[in-house]
Design a protein around this motif. Structure first.
Motif, PDB file in Angstrom:
ATOM      1  N   UNK A 196      -3.310   2.013   2.271  1.00 48.16           N
ATOM      2  CA  UNK A 196      -4.098   2.879   1.408  1.00 48.16           C
ATOM      3  C   UNK A 196      -5.551   2.455   1.406  1.00 48.16           C
ATOM      4  N   UNK A 197      -6.376   3.276   0.766  1.00 49.52           N
ATOM      5  CA  UNK A 197      -7.800   3.007   0.664  1.00 49.52           C
ATOM      6  C   UNK A 197      -8.084   2.447  -0.723  1.00 49.52           C
ATOM      7  N   UNK A 198      -8.865   1.378  -0.777  1.00 47.64           N
ATOM      8  CA  UNK A 198      -9.235   0.756  -2.045  1.00 47.64           C
ATOM      9  C   UNK A 198     -10.467   1.485  -2.569  1.00 47.64           C
ATOM     10  N   UNK A 199     -10.274   2.387  -3.513  1.00 41.58           N
ATOM     11  CA  UNK A 199     -11.411   3.105  -4.080  1.00 41.58           C
ATOM     12  C   UNK A 199     -11.623   2.770  -5.556  1.00 41.58           C
ATOM     13  N   UNK A 200     -10.805   1.884  -6.099  1.00 37.60           N
ATOM     14  CA  UNK A 200     -10.912   1.481  -7.501  1.00 37.60           C
ATOM     15  C   UNK A 200     -10.534   0.009  -7.605  1.00 37.60           C
ATOM     16  N   UNK A 201     -11.248  -0.745  -8.420  1.00 47.38           N
ATOM     17  CA  UNK A 201     -11.008  -2.180  -8.573  1.00 47.38           C
ATOM     18  C   UNK A 201      -9.680  -2.473  -9.280  1.00 47.38           C
ATOM     19  N   UNK A 202      -9.217  -1.559 -10.099  1.00 46.08           N
ATOM     20  CA  UNK A 202      -8.031  -1.791 -10.911  1.00 46.08           C
ATOM     21  C   UNK A 202      -6.782  -1.079 -10.406  1.00 46.08           C
ATOM     22  N   UNK A 203      -6.925  -0.063  -9.576  1.00 42.21           N
ATOM     23  CA  UNK A 203      -5.782   0.734  -9.137  1.00 42.21           C
ATOM     24  C   UNK A 203      -5.832   0.958  -7.626  1.00 42.21           C
ATOM     25  N   UNK A 204      -4.660   0.967  -7.000  1.00 51.54           N
ATOM     26  CA  UNK A 204      -4.528   1.274  -5.574  1.00 51.54           C
ATOM     27  C   UNK A 204      -3.425   2.311  -5.410  1.00 51.54           C
ATOM     28  N   UNK A 251     -10.611  -1.892 -20.372  1.00 50.61           N
ATOM     29  CA  UNK A 251     -11.426  -2.306 -19.235  1.00 50.61           C
ATOM     30  C   UNK A 251     -11.053  -1.531 -17.970  1.00 50.61           C
ATOM     31  N   UNK A 252      -9.757  -1.350 -17.733  1.00 54.57           N
ATOM     32  CA  UNK A 252      -9.297  -0.680 -16.505  1.00 54.57           C
ATOM     33  C   UNK A 252      -9.554   0.823 -16.544  1.00 54.57           C
ATOM     34  N   UNK A 253      -9.444   1.421 -17.720  1.00 55.17           N
ATOM     35  CA  UNK A 253      -9.640   2.865 -17.829  1.00 55.17           C
ATOM     36  C   UNK A 253      -8.401   3.639 -17.399  1.00 55.17           C
ATOM     37  N   UNK A 254      -8.596   4.903 -17.130  1.00 57.15           N
ATOM     38  CA  UNK A 254      -7.499   5.795 -16.757  1.00 57.15           C
ATOM     39  C   UNK A 254      -7.267   5.703 -15.245  1.00 57.15           C
ATOM     40  N   UNK A 255      -6.016   5.651 -14.850  1.00 60.45           N
ATOM     41  CA  UNK A 255      -5.673   5.603 -13.424  1.00 60.45           C
ATOM     42  C   UNK A 255      -6.139   6.886 -12.735  1.00 60.45           C
ATOM     43  N   UNK A 256      -6.622   6.778 -11.502  1.00 63.14           N
ATOM     44  CA  UNK A 256      -7.127   7.971 -10.799  1.00 63.14           C
ATOM     45  C   UNK A 256      -6.093   9.091 -10.675  1.00 63.14           C
ATOM     46  N   UNK A 257      -4.827   8.741 -10.595  1.00 66.00           N
ATOM     47  CA  UNK A 257      -3.806   9.780 -10.427  1.00 66.00           C
ATOM     48  C   UNK A 257      -3.505  10.506 -11.735  1.00 66.00           C
ATOM     49  N   UNK A 307      -6.599  -1.132   2.945  1.00 65.75           N
ATOM     50  CA  UNK A 307      -5.658  -2.185   2.584  1.00 65.75           C
ATOM     51  C   UNK A 307      -4.307  -1.887   3.221  1.00 65.75           C
ATOM     52  N   UNK A 308      -3.688  -2.901   3.839  1.00 67.57           N
ATOM     53  CA  UNK A 308      -2.375  -2.662   4.432  1.00 67.57           C
ATOM     54  C   UNK A 308      -1.482  -3.891   4.304  1.00 67.57           C
ATOM     55  N   UNK A 309      -0.204  -3.623   4.156  1.00 65.00           N
ATOM     56  CA  UNK A 309       0.838  -4.650   4.134  1.00 65.00           C
ATOM     57  C   UNK A 309       1.893  -4.191   5.131  1.00 65.00           C
ATOM     58  N   UNK A 310       2.310  -5.071   6.031  1.00 58.78           N
ATOM     59  CA  UNK A 310       3.356  -4.696   6.984  1.00 58.78           C
ATOM     60  C   UNK A 310       4.472  -5.743   6.940  1.00 58.78           C
ATOM     61  N   UNK A 311       5.665  -5.276   7.232  1.00 56.60           N
ATOM     62  CA  UNK A 311       6.831  -6.158   7.193  1.00 56.60           C
ATOM     63  C   UNK A 311       7.839  -5.721   8.246  1.00 56.60           C
ATOM     64  N   UNK A 312       8.184  -6.648   9.120  1.00 60.17           N
ATOM     65  CA  UNK A 312       9.256  -6.404  10.085  1.00 60.17           C
ATOM     66  C   UNK A 312      10.537  -6.978   9.488  1.00 60.17           C
ATOM     67  N   UNK A 313      11.621  -6.281   9.661  1.00 62.41           N
ATOM     68  CA  UNK A 313      12.877  -6.786   9.134  1.00 62.41           C
ATOM     69  C   UNK A 313      13.783  -7.268  10.265  1.00 62.41           C
ATOM     70  N   UNK A 314      14.296  -8.422  10.100  1.00 60.78           N
ATOM     71  CA  UNK A 314      15.277  -9.056  10.974  1.00 60.78           C
ATOM     72  C   UNK A 314      14.864  -9.049  12.438  1.00 60.78           C
TER      73      UNK A 314
END
Length: 98
Positions: A32-40, A70-76, A14-21
């Protein structure tokens, strides 16, 4: 400024990029890598015309609108199994010593 996001389903990247001005102030990339449906989680990288590319920080995201059960404990926040076993052995030793 506008950003772009993408999700590669095969690699679950998963990636988000943003150029400024127009790129004059640089670019930021949240990835990052999506390894959990509820947490990234992932890292923020960035660069500009006067700065080399570098890791700027880390990020964590939680899916909203879902019950904590439902979400459970965050991986971190999860403990590795080895630490849990060590804590159980220490607790048994403490009870045996009493």
């Amino acid at each position: 400024s506008q950003g772009k996001w993408s999700l590669d389903v095969r690699s679950q990247f998963f990636s988000i990029s943003k150029e400024s001005w127009g790129g004059w102030l640089g670019k930021k990339l949240w990835a990052g890598v999506v390894d959990d449906y509820y947490f990234l989680q992932g890292s923020v990288r960035g660069w500009s015309p006067i700065q080399t590319a570098s890791v700027l920080g880390q990020w964590q995201m939680k899916r909203l609108g879902v019950s904590p059960d439902e979400a459970g404990v965050a991986p971190w926040f999860e403990q590795p199994e080895e630490e849990e076993e060590e804590e159980a052995v220490e607790a048994e030793d403490t009870v045996a010593a009493e």
